[in-house]
Write an enzyme that holds these catalytic residues in place. Structure first.
Site, mmCIF file in Angstrom:
data_model
loop_
_atom_site.group_PDB
_atom_site.id
_atom_site.type_symbol
_atom_site.label_atom_id
_atom_site.label_comp_id
_atom_site.label_asym_id
_atom_site.label_seq_id
_atom_site.Cartn_x
_atom_site.Cartn_y
_atom_site.Cartn_z
ATOM 1 N N LYS A 154 47.193 48.190 7.123
ATOM 2 C CA LYS A 154 46.659 47.537 8.318
ATOM 3 C C LYS A 154 47.721 47.519 9.420
ATOM 4 O O LYS A 154 48.920 47.450 9.140
ATOM 5 C CB LYS A 154 46.238 46.115 7.929
ATOM 6 C CG LYS A 154 45.608 45.272 9.002
ATOM 7 C CD LYS A 154 45.185 43.947 8.399
ATOM 8 C CE LYS A 154 44.643 42.968 9.418
ATOM 9 N NZ LYS A 154 44.184 41.712 8.780
ATOM 10 N N SER A 205 39.695 40.301 9.559
ATOM 11 C CA SER A 205 40.339 41.173 10.514
ATOM 12 C C SER A 205 40.779 42.518 9.913
ATOM 13 O O SER A 205 41.182 43.415 10.632
ATOM 14 C CB SER A 205 41.559 40.458 11.111
ATOM 15 O OG SER A 205 42.532 40.172 10.112
ATOM 16 N N SER A 220 40.494 37.332 5.749
ATOM 17 C CA SER A 220 40.511 38.629 6.426
ATOM 18 C C SER A 220 40.584 39.852 5.517
ATOM 19 O O SER A 220 40.425 40.972 5.989
ATOM 20 C CB SER A 220 41.659 38.682 7.432
ATOM 21 O OG SER A 220 41.336 37.938 8.576
#
Length: 474
Positions: free
Chosen positions: A79, A153, A177
């Site tokens: 990420k 996220s 997330s």
């Protein structure tokens, strides 16, 4: 011969170690899939094509020399809140960011295990919301239904794994997330114990509520990536005793006492479990009961745990905004959250941090009666792309709490949770359920998740082929 995109992490490791494939073949195919879908799914912020191919060639030389490492030559993604040497860490924000000087500890450990980092996946601005959109990179779409978000996220990581672009990816979880996008893209998502995977160069991320975790199609692959990424920097403040989760896959969890918890924890705004999602979670509860576990409805004594979450989350945002090279480009909601974080950053933050021990003791006592909690991961299926993008702060909070009221308490506690796919609702939208446990319960959660997977075989389902390349415009 082209590699089957359905081959996961463990299968790729096997194919490389036996010489059926080279790392270069695997990485080239992975990069081709990323490039073919970048205009539609938009899963990646950065694709490391040249660097990844060089890393693959180096892995092939090691494989040929007989070297064996847990992930040698296998492509994975991380990420874009995680430092990769030579690449910017924009964390969903607009503007130019200087390249990171060195790998974050989690990436260093993945490389030490032999993994090839093919790129950095999209995330919303500072990881605040359960959608993955923004002016910095556009909208990341859900491979199952491209008019819908994959969640957030860690939505880029989830979209990349769900579409078969990479076999597994690293995400982070500060209020769900990892678990939320895993639920909304039909994946396994493991949020481990705080400190299990280092967040260094930050000893704590967002005042300790955010941890790194893994997304994959199978429990074994999520556990394998987590094992490879796990471990600590010498200066990490949280250093749980090491565990090997891959060994827990296929291990009989025994007959467990499982609390089915359907009531949303205390929130300042109302939240209601949608009936279709409730039905999918109840089906999992029935399956667990049929497997010999004792399942009964019971809710942990959360109390007003939400009052301790807000100071930590907003103080964390304020810290990140102070470091941002272009704060004037940030979303107005980010700046409002940072303002609140500065207001709460003194005595309220200290009180929130102190309250954690009492919360852990009170909720920990619940685990004298139960081994595991089964709860919805979200109260609703994934919203449409754009549905939350232009809302104001209060409207965003309302929408977020209505859809995602279940995941964040475990971030306050710092304890592990695993999202498992729970099926589909409406027009083929994935939803999930979370298995939650106390400190150091990852092996038990993983063995129970693998037991469900053996029965449901969720990894055999793929998104419709057309969505991978032909996502319609919003």
């Amino acid at each position: 011969m082209p590699h089957d995109r359905s081959a996961g992490l463990a299968e790729s490791v096997r194919a490389l170690s036996t010489g059926e494939l080279t790392s270069r073949q695997l990485v080239e195919e992975c990069l081709a899939r990323i490039e073919a879908t970048q205009g539609s799914l938009n899963a990646f912020r950065i694709v490391r094509r040249t660097a990844a191919l060089a890393e693959a060639d180096a892995a092939d030389r090691e494989l040929a020399a007989g070297v064996r490492q847990p992930l040698l030559g296998v492509p994975v993604a991380v990420k874009d809140d995680t430092d990769v040497a030579g690449e910017p860490t924009a964390f969903g924000c607009p503007g130019e960011f200087a390249p990171a000087a060195e790998d974050g500890e989690a990436v260093r450990r993945l490389r030490a295990a032999g993994a090839v980092i093919v790129g950095k996946t999209n995330t919303c601005e500072l990881g605040q919301w359960p959608f993955t959109e923004g002016p910095a990179f556009g909208a990341t779409r859900n491979p199952w239904q491209p008019l819908h978000t994959p969640g957030g996220s860690s939505g880029g990581s989830a979209a990349a794994v769900a579409a078969g672009l990479v076999p597994a990816a690293l995400g982070s979880d500060g209020a769900g997330s990892v678990r939320i996008p895993a639920a909304w893209t039909h994946l396994v998502g493991i949020k481990p114990q705080r400190g299990r995977i280092s967040t260094w160069p930050r000893g704590e991320s967002f005042q300790g509520i955010t941890v790194n975790g893994t997304l994959a199609r199978t429990v074994a692959d999520a556990a394998l990536l987590l094992d490879a990424a796990s471990g600590n920097h010498p200066q990490d403040p949280h250093r749980p005793a090491p565990l090997t989760l891959f060994d827990a896959v296929g291990r009989d969890p025994g007959r467990l006492r499982i609390a089915l918890s359907l009531k949303p924890p205390f929130t300042a705004l109302p939240a209601r479990l949608q009936p279709e999602v409730r039905a999918r979670v109840l089906e999992l509860a029935d399956l667990l009961a049929a497997s010999g576990h004792t399942v009964e409805e019971a809710d942990p004594p959360y109390g007003r745990i939400g009052l301790t979450f807000v100071p930590r989350a907003t103080a964390g945002i304020a810290e990140r905004v102070r470091e941002a090279p272009h704060p004037d480009l940030l979303d107005r909601r980010t700046l409002e959250a940072a303002r609140l974080g500065r207001l709460l950053g003194g005595a309220p933050l200290r009180a929130a941090r102190r309250a954690e021990a009492a919360l852990r003791a009170r909720i920990g006592a619940f685990f004298t009666s139960y081994d595991v909690i089964l709860a919805p991961t979200t109260a609703a299926p994934p919203p449409r792309v754009g549905a939350l993008l232009k809302l104001g702060q209060l409207a965003t909070d309302r929408a977020m709490i209505a859809a995602c009221p279940y995941a964040w308490p475990w971030n306050v506690l710092g304890w592990p949770g695993v999202n498992v796919p729970a099926g589909f609702v409406g027009d083929g939208l994935p939803v999930g359920a979370q298995l939650l446990g106390p400190e150091d319960s990852e092996p038990l959660l993983v063995s129970l998740a693998a037991q469900l997977e053996a029965e449901l075989r969720w990894h055999e389902l793929w998104p419709p082929q057309a969505t991978a390349v032909d996502a319609p415009a919003a």
